[in-house]
Motif scaffolding. Structure first.
Motif, PDB file in Angstrom:
ATOM      1  N   UNK A 131       0.841  -1.189   0.000  1.00 33.54           N
ATOM      2  CA  UNK A 131       0.000   0.000   0.000  1.00 33.54           C
ATOM      3  C   UNK A 131       0.880   1.244   0.000  1.00 33.54           C
ATOM      4  N   UNK A 132       0.487   2.231  -0.778  1.00 30.38           N
ATOM      5  CA  UNK A 132       1.304   3.437  -0.830  1.00 30.38           C
ATOM      6  C   UNK A 132       0.919   4.374   0.300  1.00 30.38           C
ATOM      7  N   UNK A 133       1.875   5.134   0.826  1.00 33.57           N
ATOM      8  CA  UNK A 133       1.571   6.065   1.924  1.00 33.57           C
ATOM      9  C   UNK A 133       0.784   7.263   1.421  1.00 33.57           C
ATOM     10  N   UNK A 134       0.037   7.867   2.323  1.00 28.61           N
ATOM     11  CA  UNK A 134      -0.726   9.074   2.006  1.00 28.61           C
ATOM     12  C   UNK A 134      -0.353  10.135   3.038  1.00 28.61           C
ATOM     13  N   UNK A 135       0.261  11.216   2.599  1.00 27.21           N
ATOM     14  CA  UNK A 135       0.661  12.300   3.489  1.00 27.21           C
ATOM     15  C   UNK A 135      -0.316  13.452   3.307  1.00 27.21           C
ATOM     16  N   UNK A 136      -1.161  13.665   4.307  1.00 29.15           N
ATOM     17  CA  UNK A 136      -2.200  14.680   4.218  1.00 29.15           C
ATOM     18  C   UNK A 136      -1.621  16.074   4.393  1.00 29.15           C
ATOM     19  N   UNK A 137      -2.242  17.029   3.709  1.00 26.40           N
ATOM     20  CA  UNK A 137      -1.792  18.416   3.788  1.00 26.40           C
ATOM     21  C   UNK A 137      -2.610  19.238   4.765  1.00 26.40           C
ATOM     22  N   UNK A 138      -3.710  18.675   5.260  1.00 25.99           N
ATOM     23  CA  UNK A 138      -4.598  19.441   6.141  1.00 25.99           C
ATOM     24  C   UNK A 138      -5.403  18.463   6.981  1.00 25.99           C
ATOM     25  N   UNK A 139      -5.998  18.978   8.062  1.00 23.40           N
ATOM     26  CA  UNK A 139      -6.921  18.162   8.842  1.00 23.40           C
ATOM     27  C   UNK A 139      -8.225  18.003   8.077  1.00 23.40           C
ATOM     28  N   UNK A 173       4.271  -0.580   4.247  1.00 21.51           N
ATOM     29  CA  UNK A 173       5.592  -0.733   4.858  1.00 21.51           C
ATOM     30  C   UNK A 173       5.649   0.014   6.184  1.00 21.51           C
ATOM     31  N   UNK A 174       6.305  -0.557   7.199  1.00 21.75           N
ATOM     32  CA  UNK A 174       6.341   0.086   8.517  1.00 21.75           C
ATOM     33  C   UNK A 174       6.840   1.519   8.472  1.00 21.75           C
ATOM     34  N   UNK A 175       7.868   1.787   7.685  1.00 21.12           N
ATOM     35  CA  UNK A 175       8.400   3.153   7.635  1.00 21.12           C
ATOM     36  C   UNK A 175       7.393   4.120   7.015  1.00 21.12           C
ATOM     37  N   UNK A 176       6.542   3.613   6.120  1.00 17.61           N
ATOM     38  CA  UNK A 176       5.511   4.466   5.533  1.00 17.61           C
ATOM     39  C   UNK A 176       4.399   4.753   6.534  1.00 17.61           C
ATOM     40  N   UNK A 177       4.036   3.741   7.339  1.00 19.43           N
ATOM     41  CA  UNK A 177       3.062   3.973   8.410  1.00 19.43           C
ATOM     42  C   UNK A 177       3.584   5.037   9.362  1.00 19.43           C
ATOM     43  N   UNK A 178       4.846   4.916   9.728  1.00 13.01           N
ATOM     44  CA  UNK A 178       5.443   5.873  10.662  1.00 13.01           C
ATOM     45  C   UNK A 178       5.448   7.282  10.075  1.00 13.01           C
ATOM     46  N   UNK A 179       5.759   7.424   8.799  1.00 18.60           N
ATOM     47  CA  UNK A 179       5.745   8.742   8.146  1.00 18.60           C
ATOM     48  C   UNK A 179       4.346   9.350   8.203  1.00 18.60           C
ATOM     49  N   UNK A 180       3.336   8.543   7.920  1.00 22.48           N
ATOM     50  CA  UNK A 180       1.967   9.052   7.946  1.00 22.48           C
ATOM     51  C   UNK A 180       1.596   9.537   9.347  1.00 22.48           C
ATOM     52  N   UNK A 181       1.921   8.732  10.351  1.00 19.50           N
ATOM     53  CA  UNK A 181       1.557   9.095  11.718  1.00 19.50           C
ATOM     54  C   UNK A 181       2.252  10.382  12.143  1.00 19.50           C
ATOM     55  N   UNK A 182       3.533  10.509  11.845  1.00 21.13           N
ATOM     56  CA  UNK A 182       4.248  11.736  12.223  1.00 21.13           C
ATOM     57  C   UNK A 182       3.656  12.950  11.521  1.00 21.13           C
TER      58      UNK A 182
END
Length: 434
Positions: A131-139, A173-182
């Motif tokens: 699964x690809x990560x999704x980095x949101x730009x806003x709430x 991927x775990x590192x992608x999950x971590x990026x999203x959460x941060x």
């Protein structure tokens, strides 16, 4: 600026995927509008877990089709398993299956206006794709943030259409999950819900660890004032290590949603559920004994084919013996293509509904008992909304909504609140740091 509207049916994963689609369209310059408003395109993210879900999905497609000059696109689980049926609905322009859902913005923008409608995108699964990560730009609208860590299921429960609708297990991927959460924490979110179609299967397609290792990595590498909530976990996936982590790290919400489906060993076997009523009983008693104040919730199905009165009584008695906070009760829905669809005898709808009502009554009593057990306790609420001037409602880590008064707006913040009482379904508290 083009306008686009979304309507989402079904599970939390569908809701997360709609937010991901919105984010992609925002990056491309679209304005997100309400589904009732005029738009250039309408996307319906469908569900097919029951016949009721199918009916609601078709109704929303018909509603969108009232806008003759707008593009009407259908995606989601019903699009995956019944795309040809949806193609017969008037006004449909595009059908995109689940496996191509994350590319729907590209698909829409590349549509040939002269191409015959509806266009059906029904690509094959790529089992090796993560699964690809999704980095949101806003709430987004919700106070809590949802991170989809996994998709797909291969359990093979005899009543369930989900493996056909979602395909095999694919993990992020775990590192992608971590990026999203941060990223979500940097946007101001204070609760992260880890969700998936079969969350406990996270990592079985990876070489980098399972759900426990993911949780440990998140907690070890992410600082700040936040909490983690787990979505549904199957009974065999709630390990002693996960229970221990929830018991000893205050950032883990005291809430486990563990589907039961039936309390009859005969029915569990027919469902292809790989645990017994005795295993389930021992598991929930262990969790309740390890984590004071933990909220235990479950899915329960009534009227599975062949469910006799004794089987239903086994379910009722097991539930009655356990410290549940709440239940999601639903009648069996016959899904073509599943093994249970051909099992006899099928239970009459009236009997399924009668059994559901009995369990719903028990669920209300269980919820009342749990809330009363929390009176006098101080809970940390994530303040979600304002009820009226000076009154706010927040969600505790053990999944109860409490209303309280505050002199200033605390939405999106944590607030310590003492539970004062419970009356007519309303839980009231007083803030501890006015």
């Amino acid at each position: 600026m083009k306008k686009i509207a979304f309507y989402t049916l079904g599970c939390k994963v569908n809701q997360v995927e709609t937010e991901q689609m919105k984010e992609e369209f925002i990056h491309r310059g679209y304005e997100i509008v309400d589904f009732a408003d005029e738009a250039d395109a309408y996307i319906i993210n469908t569900c097919t877990v029951t016949h009721v879900s199918d009916r609601k999905s078709r109704a929303m497609v018909r509603r969108a089709s009232r806008h003759p000059h707008a593009l009407v696109a259908i995606t989601g689980c019903m699009a995956q398993v019944a795309g040809e049926e949806l193609a017969d609905l008037e006004g449909v322009d595009l059908i995109v299956n689940n496996l191509n859902k994350e590319s729907i913005a590209d698909i829409i923008e590349q549509l040939d206006p002269e191409q015959k409608r509806p266009v059906i995108i029904n690509g094959a699964s790529d089992k090796a794709r993560n699964l690809r990560p999704v980095l949101y730009s806003r709430q987004h609208e919700r106070t809590r943030a949802f991170v989809k860590i996994q998709d797909g299921c291969q359990s093979g429960c005899s009543y369930c259409i989900v493996p056909r609708a979602r395909g095999p297990v694919r993990s992020k991927l775990p590192q992608d999950v971590l990026r999203e959460i941060k990223q979500l924490l940097s946007l101001g979110y204070r609760e992260i819900v880890l969700t998936g179609i079969h969350t406990g299967f996270y990592g079985i397609d990876l070489k980098s660890g399972d759900l426990l290792h993911l949780l440990e990595m998140i907690l070890n590498e992410t600082g700040g004032d936040y909490r983690i909530r787990l979505s549904s976990l199957e009974p065999l996936e709630v390990t002693p290590e996960i229970i221990g982590l929830a018991a000893h790290d205050a950032r883990m919400c005291r809430h486990f949603h563990i589907p039961l489906q039936s309390g009859s060993n005969k029915i569990l076997k027919a469902m292809n559920r790989r645990y017994s009523r005795e295993y389930y009983y021992d598991l929930l008693k262990t969790i309740a004994g390890s984590i004071p104040g933990v909220a235990l919730t479950a899915d329960v199905m009534t009227g599975f084919p062949g469910e006799e009165d004794k089987d239903f009584e086994d379910s009722y008695d097991l539930i009655d013996s356990l410290p549940f906070m709440d239940l999601h009760v639903f009648p069996y829905s016959r899904r073509p293509g599943t093994r249970a669809a051909s099992i006899s005898p099928q239970i009459p709808p009236r009997e399924k509904q009668a059994r559901s009502q009995k369990l719903l009554s028990l669920a209300r009593q269980k919820h009342s008992d749990f809330v009363h057990s929390q009176v006098g306790q101080e809970l940390i609420l994530l303040v979600e909304r304002q009820a009226e001037k000076g009154e706010y409602i927040g969600l505790s880590d053990n999944y109860i909504e409490v209303s309280f008064n505050s002199l200033y707006d605390r939405r999106g913040e944590f607030a310590p609140v003492r539970v004062e009482g419970f009356d007519a379904g309303r839980i009231e508290g007083s803030i501890s740091d006015p």
